[in-house]
Each structure stands twice: as structure tokens, then as C-alpha cells.
Design a protein around this motif. Structure first.
Motif, PDB file in Angstrom:
ATOM      1  N   GLU A  65      28.296 -26.273 -58.641  1.00 47.69           N
ATOM      2  CA  GLU A  65      29.035 -25.481 -57.651  1.00 47.69           C
ATOM      3  C   GLU A  65      29.946 -24.472 -58.346  1.00 47.69           C
ATOM      4  OE1 GLU A  65      32.498 -26.315 -54.374  1.00 47.69           O
ATOM      5  OE2 GLU A  65      30.988 -27.877 -54.686  1.00 47.69           O
ATOM      6  N   LYS A  66      30.678 -24.933 -59.359  1.00 53.50           N
ATOM      7  CA  LYS A  66      31.581 -24.032 -60.085  1.00 53.50           C
ATOM      8  C   LYS A  66      30.809 -22.937 -60.816  1.00 53.50           C
ATOM      9  CE  LYS A  66      35.391 -27.195 -60.483  1.00 53.50           C
ATOM     10  NZ  LYS A  66      36.668 -26.617 -60.207  1.00 53.50           N
ATOM     11  N   LEU A  67      29.583 -23.237 -61.211  1.00 51.45           N
ATOM     12  CA  LEU A  67      28.729 -22.242 -61.885  1.00 51.45           C
ATOM     13  C   LEU A  67      28.020 -21.327 -60.884  1.00 51.45           C
ATOM     14  CD1 LEU A  67      27.118 -24.460 -64.659  1.00 51.45           C
ATOM     15  CD2 LEU A  67      28.682 -22.530 -65.018  1.00 51.45           C
ATOM     16  N   GLY A  68      28.248 -21.535 -59.597  1.00 52.31           N
ATOM     17  CA  GLY A  68      27.598 -20.713 -58.586  1.00 52.31           C
ATOM     18  C   GLY A  68      26.117 -21.046 -58.439  1.00 52.31           C
ATOM     19  N   TRP A  69      25.746 -22.294 -58.695  1.00 54.73           N
ATOM     20  CA  TRP A  69      24.370 -22.774 -58.570  1.00 54.73           C
ATOM     21  C   TRP A  69      23.405 -21.966 -59.429  1.00 54.73           C
ATOM     22  CZ3 TRP A  69      24.010 -27.485 -56.613  1.00 54.73           C
ATOM     23  CH2 TRP A  69      25.078 -27.920 -55.833  1.00 54.73           C
ATOM     24  N   ARG A  70      23.869 -21.650 -60.646  1.00 55.23           N
ATOM     25  CA  ARG A  70      23.036 -20.957 -61.638  1.00 55.23           C
ATOM     26  C   ARG A  70      23.483 -21.413 -63.017  1.00 55.23           C
ATOM     27  NH1 ARG A  70      26.659 -18.111 -63.752  1.00 55.23           N
ATOM     28  NH2 ARG A  70      28.163 -16.800 -62.802  1.00 55.23           N
ATOM     29  N   GLU A  71      22.651 -21.169 -64.024  1.00 60.82           N
ATOM     30  CA  GLU A  71      23.011 -21.530 -65.394  1.00 60.82           C
ATOM     31  C   GLU A  71      24.153 -20.641 -65.882  1.00 60.82           C
ATOM     32  OE1 GLU A  71      19.464 -21.229 -67.744  1.00 60.82           O
ATOM     33  OE2 GLU A  71      18.550 -22.953 -66.762  1.00 60.82           O
ATOM     34  N   PRO A  72      24.943 -21.119 -66.843  1.00 58.80           N
ATOM     35  CA  PRO A  72      26.000 -20.263 -67.411  1.00 58.80           C
ATOM     36  C   PRO A  72      25.387 -18.970 -67.946  1.00 58.80           C
ATOM     37  CG  PRO A  72      26.200 -22.507 -68.223  1.00 58.80           C
ATOM     38  CD  PRO A  72      24.902 -22.430 -67.478  1.00 58.80           C
ATOM     39  N   ILE A  92      19.149 -27.008 -61.635  1.00 62.21           N
ATOM     40  CA  ILE A  92      20.005 -26.456 -60.580  1.00 62.21           C
ATOM     41  C   ILE A  92      19.586 -26.878 -59.168  1.00 62.21           C
ATOM     42  CG2 ILE A  92      20.795 -24.286 -59.511  1.00 62.21           C
ATOM     43  CD1 ILE A  92      22.137 -24.864 -62.232  1.00 62.21           C
ATOM     44  N   GLN A  93      18.312 -26.926 -58.871  1.00 65.55           N
ATOM     45  CA  GLN A  93      17.870 -27.247 -57.511  1.00 65.55           C
ATOM     46  C   GLN A  93      17.891 -28.748 -57.195  1.00 65.55           C
ATOM     47  OE1 GLN A  93      17.635 -24.673 -55.508  1.00 65.55           O
ATOM     48  NE2 GLN A  93      18.049 -23.441 -57.329  1.00 65.55           N
ATOM     49  N   ASP A  94      18.043 -29.608 -58.190  1.00 61.36           N
ATOM     50  CA  ASP A  94      18.013 -31.055 -57.985  1.00 61.36           C
ATOM     51  C   ASP A  94      19.404 -31.586 -57.670  1.00 61.36           C
ATOM     52  OD1 ASP A  94      17.621 -33.793 -57.996  1.00 61.36           O
ATOM     53  OD2 ASP A  94      17.292 -33.926 -60.160  1.00 61.36           O
ATOM     54  N   LYS A  95      19.690 -31.796 -56.404  1.00 57.20           N
ATOM     55  CA  LYS A  95      21.019 -32.280 -56.004  1.00 57.20           C
ATOM     56  C   LYS A  95      21.231 -33.747 -56.367  1.00 57.20           C
ATOM     57  CE  LYS A  95      21.931 -28.728 -52.827  1.00 57.20           C
ATOM     58  NZ  LYS A  95      23.032 -28.091 -52.309  1.00 57.20           N
ATOM     59  N   ASN A  96      20.169 -34.454 -56.732  1.00 56.07           N
ATOM     60  CA  ASN A  96      20.312 -35.835 -57.200  1.00 56.07           C
ATOM     61  C   ASN A  96      20.680 -35.884 -58.677  1.00 56.07           C
ATOM     62  OD1 ASN A  96      19.799 -37.260 -54.796  1.00 56.07           O
ATOM     63  ND2 ASN A  96      17.622 -36.802 -55.025  1.00 56.07           N
ATOM     64  N   CYS A  97      20.563 -34.748 -59.367  1.00 56.96           N
ATOM     65  CA  CYS A  97      20.969 -34.616 -60.766  1.00 56.96           C
ATOM     66  C   CYS A  97      20.258 -35.616 -61.683  1.00 56.96           C
ATOM     67  CB  CYS A  97      22.477 -34.724 -60.896  1.00 56.96           C
ATOM     68  SG  CYS A  97      23.357 -33.379 -60.077  1.00 56.96           S
ATOM     69  N   THR A  98      18.983 -35.816 -61.459  1.00 51.89           N
ATOM     70  CA  THR A  98      18.208 -36.772 -62.243  1.00 51.89           C
ATOM     71  C   THR A  98      18.157 -36.383 -63.714  1.00 51.89           C
ATOM     72  OG1 THR A  98      16.892 -37.207 -60.277  1.00 51.89           O
ATOM     73  CG2 THR A  98      15.979 -37.953 -62.363  1.00 51.89           C
ATOM     74  N   ARG A 105      28.606 -17.527 -73.190  1.00 50.27           N
ATOM     75  CA  ARG A 105      29.316 -18.600 -73.895  1.00 50.27           C
ATOM     76  C   ARG A 105      30.704 -18.797 -73.289  1.00 50.27           C
ATOM     77  NH1 ARG A 105      29.859 -19.325 -80.357  1.00 50.27           N
ATOM     78  NH2 ARG A 105      31.365 -20.998 -80.303  1.00 50.27           N
ATOM     79  N   GLU A 106      31.356 -17.697 -72.925  1.00 46.83           N
ATOM     80  CA  GLU A 106      32.692 -17.774 -72.332  1.00 46.83           C
ATOM     81  C   GLU A 106      32.663 -18.549 -71.016  1.00 46.83           C
ATOM     82  OE1 GLU A 106      32.429 -14.988 -75.380  1.00 46.83           O
ATOM     83  OE2 GLU A 106      31.310 -14.867 -73.509  1.00 46.83           O
ATOM     84  N   GLU A 107      31.658 -18.279 -70.196  1.00 47.56           N
ATOM     85  CA  GLU A 107      31.550 -19.002 -68.924  1.00 47.56           C
ATOM     86  C   GLU A 107      31.322 -20.489 -69.190  1.00 47.56           C
ATOM     87  OE1 GLU A 107      29.387 -18.694 -64.625  1.00 47.56           O
ATOM     88  OE2 GLU A 107      28.240 -18.007 -66.357  1.00 47.56           O
TER      89      GLU A 107
END
Length: 126
Positions: A102-109, A40-46, A112-114
């Protein structure tokens, strides 16, 4: 035909039916699924890019094998835009990853529905 993602084509109705990497809720035995690839904190998405690289390639190969005559792969639910011809590059990309976060609100789901709100399937019949 040969296998698609390790499953015989004739036994599948949609790409989701044959996706071994469907996601943690579908394979986890118990407890919280591992979403470390979201990083979540890695904006480079490595971590995301590494996690999705081979999966994106398999997706692209599967879609190409059944849908090369299709006019479109559909719309990406994260980016809200048509998938490009190189869908593998798109799904492992930094922009796609950050839109998902962003759609997840910067957190893990959280459920299961989310998670399934951001899951996509493609029919295997062309």
C-alpha cells in the motif's frame, strides 16, 4: 560471540551492516533488482511469506542476541506500531506485506531512495 547473519559481531555497528539480505540494490550488479517476492497482485502475500521466513528468523535471533534487555524492538515503519516480541512472524506476515505494498502504491519500488524509506536498522550495541 558467534556470527550474526554470517558476520562476526565485533565487526558490526548495526544489524544493517551484517545483513546479507540487505536487499537487491545492495547486491545487484546491474539492471533492475528482483522484487518478485513482493508479488504485488497477491493479497495473501504467499511469495513474501516464503521469502521473509528465514530472514525474519535471522532478524529475530540477531535482535534477541543483542537486545533481549531492550524495552522495545522499535516501531514498524509499515504498520506504524510497535514490533511484537515475535518479530519474525510480524515481518513475514500478510498484514505487514500488504501495508508495504500500500505504501509503495501497489507497485515495485522505483528507486533506491524509495526502497530505503522502508528499510530499518537496529544498533548491535546493547
Amino acid at each position: 560471540g558467534g556470527p550474526v547473519l554470517g558476520v562476526a559481531r565485533g565487526s558490526l555497528r548495526s544489524l544493517c551492516d551484517g545483513v546479507a539480505w540487505k536487499f537487491p540494490w545492495h547486491v545487484a550488479m546491474a539492471g533492475k533488482p528482483d522484487f518478485s517476492h513482493l508479488s504485488i497482485q497477491d493479497k495473501n502475500c504467499t511469495a513474501w511469506g516464503r521469502y521473509m521466513e528465514s530472514r525474519g528468523e535471522k532478524l529475530g535471533e540477531a535482535l534477541w542476541s543483542v537486545g533481549k534487555q531492550w524495552k522495545s524492538w522499535g516501531e514498524c515503519p509499515m504498520c506504524e506500531a510497535e514490533y511484537p516480541a515475535n518479530i519474525a512472524s510480524h515481518v513475514r506476515g500478510k498484514n505487514h506485506c500488504n501495508k508495504l505494498k500500500e505504501k509503495l502504491g501497489w507497485r515495485e519500488p522505483q528507486s533506491r531512495e524509495e526502497f530505503e524509506r522502508y528499510w530499518q536498522c537496529w544498533p548491535l550495541q546493547s
